[in-house]
Write a protein that holds these residues in place. Structure first.
Motif, PDB file in Angstrom:
ATOM      1  N   HIS A  53       0.055 -44.764 -13.067  1.00 48.19           N
ATOM      2  CA  HIS A  53       1.269 -44.442 -12.320  1.00 48.19           C
ATOM      3  C   HIS A  53       2.403 -45.329 -12.819  1.00 48.19           C
ATOM      4  O   HIS A  53       2.558 -46.459 -12.384  1.00 48.19           O
ATOM      5  N   PRO A  54       3.191 -44.838 -13.783  1.00 49.29           N
ATOM      6  CA  PRO A  54       4.304 -45.655 -14.287  1.00 49.29           C
ATOM      7  C   PRO A  54       5.395 -45.780 -13.228  1.00 49.29           C
ATOM      8  O   PRO A  54       5.737 -44.805 -12.561  1.00 49.29           O
ATOM      9  N   ALA A 226       2.749 -32.059 -25.229  1.00 52.82           N
ATOM     10  CA  ALA A 226       4.015 -32.600 -25.742  1.00 52.82           C
ATOM     11  C   ALA A 226       5.173 -31.682 -25.373  1.00 52.82           C
ATOM     12  O   ALA A 226       6.240 -32.137 -24.955  1.00 52.82           O
ATOM     13  N   LEU A 227       4.962 -30.371 -25.497  1.00 57.00           N
ATOM     14  CA  LEU A 227       6.030 -29.424 -25.163  1.00 57.00           C
ATOM     15  C   LEU A 227       6.315 -29.458 -23.669  1.00 57.00           C
ATOM     16  O   LEU A 227       7.469 -29.481 -23.238  1.00 57.00           O
ATOM     17  N   SER A 228       5.247 -29.458 -22.888  1.00 55.97           N
ATOM     18  CA  SER A 228       5.407 -29.387 -21.452  1.00 55.97           C
ATOM     19  C   SER A 228       6.104 -30.639 -20.900  1.00 55.97           C
ATOM     20  O   SER A 228       6.881 -30.549 -19.963  1.00 55.97           O
ATOM     21  N   TRP A 229       5.832 -31.786 -21.510  1.00 56.10           N
ATOM     22  CA  TRP A 229       6.427 -33.027 -21.014  1.00 56.10           C
ATOM     23  C   TRP A 229       7.817 -33.267 -21.591  1.00 56.10           C
ATOM     24  O   TRP A 229       8.383 -34.346 -21.405  1.00 56.10           O
ATOM     25  N   GLY A 230       8.346 -32.317 -22.321  1.00 58.60           N
ATOM     26  CA  GLY A 230       9.693 -32.496 -22.850  1.00 58.60           C
ATOM     27  C   GLY A 230       9.769 -33.561 -23.928  1.00 58.60           C
ATOM     28  O   GLY A 230      10.800 -34.202 -24.093  1.00 58.60           O
ATOM     29  N   CYS A 231       8.669 -33.757 -24.662  1.00 57.61           N
ATOM     30  CA  CYS A 231       8.687 -34.762 -25.722  1.00 57.61           C
ATOM     31  C   CYS A 231       9.603 -34.309 -26.852  1.00 57.61           C
ATOM     32  O   CYS A 231       9.837 -33.121 -27.045  1.00 57.61           O
ATOM     33  N   PHE A 374      12.733 -41.374 -21.327  1.00 60.14           N
ATOM     34  CA  PHE A 374      12.415 -41.112 -19.923  1.00 60.14           C
ATOM     35  C   PHE A 374      11.128 -40.298 -19.815  1.00 60.14           C
ATOM     36  O   PHE A 374      10.220 -40.627 -19.063  1.00 60.14           O
ATOM     37  N   TRP A 375      11.036 -39.224 -20.617  1.00 57.88           N
ATOM     38  CA  TRP A 375       9.839 -38.387 -20.547  1.00 57.88           C
ATOM     39  C   TRP A 375       8.692 -38.978 -21.343  1.00 57.88           C
ATOM     40  O   TRP A 375       7.546 -38.722 -21.050  1.00 57.88           O
ATOM     41  N   THR A 377       7.975 -41.959 -21.213  1.00 57.20           N
ATOM     42  CA  THR A 377       7.326 -42.833 -20.241  1.00 57.20           C
ATOM     43  C   THR A 377       6.539 -42.004 -19.236  1.00 57.20           C
ATOM     44  O   THR A 377       5.435 -42.363 -18.861  1.00 57.20           O
ATOM     45  N   GLY A 378       7.130 -40.885 -18.831  1.00 59.83           N
ATOM     46  CA  GLY A 378       6.470 -40.025 -17.851  1.00 59.83           C
ATOM     47  C   GLY A 378       5.134 -39.503 -18.334  1.00 59.83           C
ATOM     48  O   GLY A 378       4.180 -39.376 -17.563  1.00 59.83           O
ATOM     49  N   THR A 381       1.566 -40.894 -17.482  1.00 58.00           N
ATOM     50  CA  THR A 381       0.797 -40.463 -16.320  1.00 58.00           C
ATOM     51  C   THR A 381      -0.412 -39.632 -16.743  1.00 58.00           C
ATOM     52  O   THR A 381      -1.506 -39.778 -16.215  1.00 58.00           O
ATOM     53  N   ASP A 382      -0.177 -38.722 -17.677  1.00 58.08           N
ATOM     54  CA  ASP A 382      -1.244 -37.827 -18.102  1.00 58.08           C
ATOM     55  C   ASP A 382      -2.002 -38.352 -19.307  1.00 58.08           C
ATOM     56  O   ASP A 382      -3.129 -37.939 -19.568  1.00 58.08           O
TER      57      ASP A 382
END
Lengths: 408, 268
Positions: A53-54, A226-231, A374-375, A377-378, A381-382
């Motif tokens: 949990h970042p 990667a696509l889903s997390w907006g990388c 930002f993403w 870092t997000g 989580t996964d």
């Protein structure tokens, strides 16, 4: 009271609610390898992470709020403080967004200088990434080598704009200064030596057993994830998506230079490391080509648009109307047309986008900073669950997050 | 009588605007100008109400009803190859029309096109989460909630992300002042020392440019040097400045111009 003859540890003030093996570990916010103020709450089963949990926000300065209370030119130095490793790319993204909003075209020499600055910044950022990540893994030599080269680039930028870290080297409508006399010679000298330097790093790391163990098949990001997390940027290209904004949606002079976009389909730490190294070589290639473009361009540095951009200093000092216009633009600020833009650029970290909603006033009505980190870092989580504690350090390293940018 | 200043937008305003100033507009063009966008728009129009659609700065903007946000993005993601949500957030229009505008900036890598989907919701209205479609919305929606107070339904973890969890107020609303409100000024005092310490410590100075005229601990003025911490609210002694050239105190005690050397090379 502690009883010395008991084998089970005894704590006076702590009661354990649960008797399972789960432990919650706080990583940061002051951890040296968290690359800034990242706090990770890790749920552990033995050494393995089950949940991550970042927690961010330790460096939140409210830049979007500040932008709403500043005239456009005033905000430029603030953008430096986002990705402070490569601050000219932030300056550039903002300048480009406002220029698109106004509909300005920038003189060619300014474009060349901007390209030089952008790629020098990319090299600086990648060298910094290599240095810090290698240091996290324990490769002290690489850290010293890479910082030595980065120092040279910082001196180069210092020669240009006087600042080493927070450059504010780009203006809306162009660049403030022409290149100093020695700039090109120094740059070429650096570029000529860069392949040797990169080879040195690779000799130290590529087949290094410790490096491989920490990097290979660790932190694997699938294409879908990667696509889903907006990388974006290297995080995306290491997962097999060939997408570089410089290539796909070219801005500035990127459509006139030849370079390759390195891609890997492995998605692990090692793939990202290899891409950073390959990108440094591509940046050098671009810099050689751009350096050749400089000769023969006309000397204009700022676009001519009296309604929005101040006249050159010489005009301000000699012509009355130029001075008046400058006075109005400094005290009241320019007023871009009513409308909105979202302009993405490829910063060293990934897709850096500026969304500006202008209502015709001298202050942006809403400015949204789309920072890639930002993403990145997000996604921890996964990404982290299933990995072990030492992997956390190498994964955070290769995501290349900068907290000025995450928290803004 | 004091002039009334509206409190619904406390952001900085330009102090002067020409009476005859008419703001120009960023050019908008028809969606039919671009074949790819036209096809995408047709696909949306076939199933949903489209309130407005145009192209601005090479990107299509589609205004839809807020209830359709999930379904429209699902359609664009699954059928129209818009695989990435680059950005989403809100814009505060509460002062003008009592609404938030929410925008989703999506990207199709296959087509190299970007679309902005926009919708408006009322202040107390919640919006459907798109986190199931794009994981990146997880954090974006949290940030939107944190900054604007827009509640997102069906979000797995609807908590503040940048501000502390016990923060009050939503910083990016136009009603929220740049320097922070009353709560912000007391936040650290209350959390660290407790409310009873308020009188001793005083509110936090949230204006970094503030200069206290009588503060002799943090500020000094040339020509008016006073001892550290002295009380100068009742007037201060004047310190006369006498320069070396005017027979003041000589900076170097034993200066001999004959013996001094001028260094020309600083690297010698």
């Amino acid at each position: 009271m502690q009883q010395s003859n008991r084998l089970r540890p005894f704590f006076e003030n702590i009661t354990f609610d649960r008797v399972d093996n789960e432990m919650i570990l706080n990583f940061g916010p002051q951890h040296p390898s968290a690359h800034g103020q990242l706090r990770l709450m890790l749920h552990m089963q033995q050494e393995q992470i089950t949940k991550a949990h970042p927690d961010i926000g330790y460096l939140h300065r409210g830049m979007e709020k500040m932008a709403e209370n500043m005239i456009y030119n005033e905000f430029m130095p603030t953008t430096d403080r986002m990705d402070y490793i490569a601050s000219s790319s932030n300056n550039y993204g903002f300048a480009l967004a406002v220029e698109k909003l106004i509909g300005l075209d920038v003189p060619r020499r300014a474009k060349v200088i901007r390209m030089l600055l952008l790629e020098v910044n990319r090299l600086m950022s990648h060298l910094f990434w290599l240095a810090t990540t290698a240091l996290d893994i324990g490769a002290m030599t690489v850290f010293l080598y890479a910082f030595r080269e980065r120092e040279y680039l910082m001196d180069l930028v210092e020669d240009y704009c006087g600042a080493r870290l927070t450059h504010a080297a780009i203006r809306i409508g162009g660049v403030p200064l022409d290149l100093p006399d020695n700039f090109m010679a120094d740059l070429r000298k650096f570029l000529d030596k860069l392949p040797e330097n990169i080879k040195d790093y690779e000799d130290l790391l590529d087949k290094n057993r410790v490096w491989l163990m920490r990097m290979e098949n660790v932190g694997v990001i699938s294409k879908e994830m990667a696509l889903s997390w907006g990388c974006s940027g290297v995080m995306l290209r290491a997962s097999g998506v060939e997408w570089d904004i410089r290539k796909e949606e070219p801005y500035e002079l990127y459509d006139e230079v030849e370079f390759n976009v390195p891609v890997s389909d492995k998605g692990d730490n090692y793939a990202r490391y290899k891409l950073y190294m390959a990108e440094m070589r591509e940046s050098a290639k671009i810099l050689y080509q751009v350096a050749d473009m400089y000769e023969g361009t006309s000397t204009e540095l700022m676009a001519h648009a009296p309604q929005y951009i101040s006249a050159p200093k010489l005009d301000i000092m000699t012509q009355n109307y130029a001075l008046m216009q400058h006075f109005v633009l400094v005290t009241q600020g320019m007023r871009p047309p009513v409308g909105e833009v979202y302009i993405p650029t490829e910063s060293p970290k990934g897709e850096l986008g500026y969304y500006i909603n202008s209502q015709g006033g001298p202050y942006p009505y809403r400015l949204k900073l789309r920072a890639p980190s930002f993403w990145h870092t997000g996604i921890l989580t996964d990404l982290l669950p299933g990995h072990y504690i030492p992997d956390v350090v190498s994964i955070i390293g290769t995501t290349n997050i900068v907290f000025g940018e995450v928290d803004r | 009588m004091r002039a009334y200043t509206p409190k619904d937008d406390v952001q900085k305003k330009s102090y002067y605007t020409d009476r005859f100033w008419v703001a120009p507009q960023v050019a908008k063009s028809e969606v039919s100008d671009d074949a790819v966008f036209a096809a995408d728009l047709e696909a949306i129009k076939a199933k949903f109400d489209v309130l407005d659609a145009y192209i601005q700065v090479e990107q299509m903007v589609v205004v839809i009803n807020a209830n359709d946000n999930y379904a429209v993005l699902e359609l664009l993601k699954n059928d129209r190859e818009y695989t990435q949500l680059s950005e989403m957030s809100a814009i505060d229009w509460l002062a003008q029309e009592g609404k938030f505008e929410i925008f989703y900036q999506i990207l199709s890598m296959a087509k190299r096109k970007r679309i902005r989907i926009k919708c408006k919701i009322d202040e107390k209205e919640a919006i459907q989460s798109v986190e199931k479609l794009f994981r990146s919305a997880d954090w974006s929606e949290r940030e939107m909630y944190d900054m604007f107070g827009v509640v997102v339904n069906n979000h797995p973890f609807m908590k503040r992300i940048l501000m502390p969890e016990d923060w009050e107020g939503f910083p990016l609303r136009k009603t929220y002042p740049l320097q922070g409100d009353e709560f912000a000024a007391w936040y650290e005092v209350d959390r660290i020392f407790g409310k009873e310490a308020r009188e001793i410590i005083g509110p936090e100075n949230r204006d970094p440019a503030r200069i206290d005229r009588y503060d002799t601990k943090r500020f000094s003025r040339l020509g008016h040097e006073v001892p550290f911490g002295a009380d100068i609210s009742q007037g201060e002694p004047d310190t006369p400045l006498v320069y070396q050239e005017q027979e003041g105190v000589f900076m170097i005690d034993k200066f001999d111009a004959e013996k001094s050397v001028v260094i020309s090379d600083r690297h010698r």
